[in-house]
Scaffold this motif. Structure first.
Motif, short mmCIF file in Angstrom:
data_model
loop_
_atom_site.label_atom_id
_atom_site.label_comp_id
_atom_site.label_asym_id
_atom_site.label_seq_id
_atom_site.Cartn_x
_atom_site.Cartn_y
_atom_site.Cartn_z
N UNK A 1 0.81 -1.21 0.00
CA UNK A 1 0.00 0.00 0.00
C UNK A 1 0.84 1.26 0.00
N UNK A 2 2.13 1.12 0.19
CA UNK A 2 2.98 2.31 0.16
C UNK A 2 3.15 2.81 -1.27
N UNK A 3 2.73 1.98 -2.22
CA UNK A 3 2.85 2.40 -3.62
C UNK A 3 1.60 3.13 -4.08
N UNK A 4 0.70 3.31 -3.18
CA UNK A 4 -0.51 4.06 -3.51
C UNK A 4 -0.41 5.46 -2.92
N UNK A 5 -0.53 6.44 -3.76
CA UNK A 5 -0.39 7.81 -3.27
C UNK A 5 -1.58 8.66 -3.71
N UNK A 6 -1.60 9.89 -3.23
CA UNK A 6 -2.69 10.79 -3.60
C UNK A 6 -2.48 11.28 -5.03
N UNK A 7 -3.49 11.84 -5.59
CA UNK A 7 -3.46 12.25 -7.00
C UNK A 7 -2.46 13.37 -7.27
N UNK A 8 -2.13 14.12 -6.28
CA UNK A 8 -1.18 15.22 -6.48
C UNK A 8 0.25 14.78 -6.24
N UNK A 9 0.44 13.49 -5.99
CA UNK A 9 1.79 13.00 -5.80
C UNK A 9 2.24 12.95 -4.36
N UNK A 10 1.41 13.40 -3.47
CA UNK A 10 1.78 13.32 -2.05
C UNK A 10 1.45 11.93 -1.52
N UNK A 11 2.07 11.62 -0.41
CA UNK A 11 1.85 10.29 0.14
C UNK A 11 0.40 10.06 0.51
N UNK A 12 -0.24 11.10 0.88
CA UNK A 12 -1.65 10.98 1.21
C UNK A 12 -1.85 10.54 2.64
N UNK A 13 -2.50 9.43 2.80
CA UNK A 13 -2.82 8.96 4.15
C UNK A 13 -1.58 8.47 4.87
N UNK A 14 -1.69 7.36 5.50
CA UNK A 14 -0.56 6.82 6.20
C UNK A 14 -0.46 5.34 5.96
N UNK B 1 13.36 3.65 -5.56
CA UNK B 1 13.70 4.58 -6.64
C UNK B 1 12.64 5.65 -6.89
N UNK B 2 11.86 5.90 -5.88
CA UNK B 2 10.87 6.97 -6.00
C UNK B 2 11.30 8.11 -5.09
N UNK B 3 11.67 9.20 -5.68
CA UNK B 3 12.20 10.28 -4.86
C UNK B 3 11.14 11.30 -4.46
N UNK B 4 11.42 11.94 -3.34
CA UNK B 4 10.45 12.89 -2.80
C UNK B 4 11.03 14.30 -2.66
N UNK B 5 10.15 15.23 -2.74
CA UNK B 5 10.50 16.62 -2.51
C UNK B 5 9.36 17.26 -1.75
N UNK B 6 9.58 17.53 -0.49
CA UNK B 6 8.52 18.11 0.31
C UNK B 6 7.26 17.26 0.33
N UNK B 7 7.44 16.02 0.63
CA UNK B 7 6.31 15.11 0.72
C UNK B 7 5.57 14.88 -0.59
N UNK B 8 6.22 15.22 -1.69
CA UNK B 8 5.60 14.95 -2.98
C UNK B 8 6.58 14.22 -3.88
N UNK B 9 6.04 13.39 -4.73
CA UNK B 9 6.89 12.58 -5.60
C UNK B 9 7.45 13.40 -6.76
N UNK B 10 8.74 13.22 -6.99
CA UNK B 10 9.37 13.90 -8.12
C UNK B 10 9.15 13.06 -9.37
N UNK B 11 8.88 13.70 -10.48
CA UNK B 11 8.59 12.99 -11.73
C UNK B 11 7.42 12.04 -11.53
N UNK B 12 6.44 12.56 -10.89
CA UNK B 12 5.29 11.74 -10.55
C UNK B 12 4.68 11.04 -11.76
N UNK B 13 4.48 11.77 -12.83
CA UNK B 13 3.85 11.19 -14.02
C UNK B 13 4.68 10.04 -14.60
N UNK B 14 5.98 10.09 -14.34
CA UNK B 14 6.83 9.02 -14.87
C UNK B 14 6.74 7.78 -13.99
N UNK B 15 6.62 8.02 -12.72
CA UNK B 15 6.56 6.90 -11.78
C UNK B 15 5.18 6.28 -11.73
N UNK B 16 4.21 7.00 -12.21
CA UNK B 16 2.84 6.51 -12.15
C UNK B 16 2.63 5.28 -13.03
#
Length: 107
Positions: A56-69, A89-104
Motif C-alpha cells: 500500500x505504500x505504492x498508492x499515493x494521492x493524485x497530487x503526488x503526495x503520500x496521502x494517508x498513512x 527509486x521513487x524520490x520525494x521533494x517536500x512530501x511529494x513525488x518527483x517525476x510523478x507522471x513518470x513513476x505513475x
DNA sequence: GGAGTGACTTTTT
DNA sequence: GAAAAAGCCACTC
C-alpha cells in the motif's frame, strides 16, 4: 468478489519502483469510488510490506503526495513510508513525488 | 434499506 | 498557494 478485493489484486500488480493513485485504481475498475479504494486499504492494512501482501505504500494521492498513512498496524508512521518509497527509486521533494507522471503506473 | 463514515479529488475562497 | 467545501462511491451498522 468485492470491490475491495479487486483493489488488492491491482495493487499487488504494481511493479517495484512504480506508484499509482487511488483515482487510477478506481478508474481501472471502471468507477469513481476513489474513497472506497482508500477504505478497502484501511480495512486491510495488515501485512502489506515485505510480507508479500499488499504494497500500500505504492498508492499515493493524485497530487503526488503520500496521502494517508501506511503501517499503522506496524507502528510505523508516514515518515518510514516515504523512506520505503525512496528505496524503490521513487524520490520525494517536500512530501511529494518527483517525476510523478513518470513513476505513475497505469496498469 | 436508509444513514453515517472514510488512507480521496476537484473546485472555490 | 493554502484552506475549506462540495462531490463521489463502496462499506458497515
Amino acid at each position: 468478489m468485492k470491490f475491495s478485493d479487486k483493489v488488492y489484486e491491482l495493487v499487488k500488480k504494481i511493479p517495484k519502483g512504480k506508484v499509482t493513485t487511488y483515482k487510477e485504481i478506481a478508474s481501472v475498475l471502471g468507477t469513481n469510488a476513489y474513497r472506497a479504494v482508500g477504505i478497502a486499504m484501511s480495512k486491510n492494512t495488515d501485512g502489506f510490506l515485505s510480507k508479500g501482501k499488499i504494497p500500500c505504500h505504492r498508492i499515493v494521492a493524485s497530487d503526488g503526495s503520500i496521502g494517508g498513512f501506511c503501517g499503522v498496524k506496524t507502528g510505523k508512521p508516514i515518515k518510514d513510508k516515504k523512506k520505503l518509497l525512496i528505496k524503490e527509486e521513487i524520490k520525494f521533494e517536500k512530501n511529494k513525488i518527483i517525476n510523478f507522471s513518470e513513476k505513475l503506473f497505469r496498469f
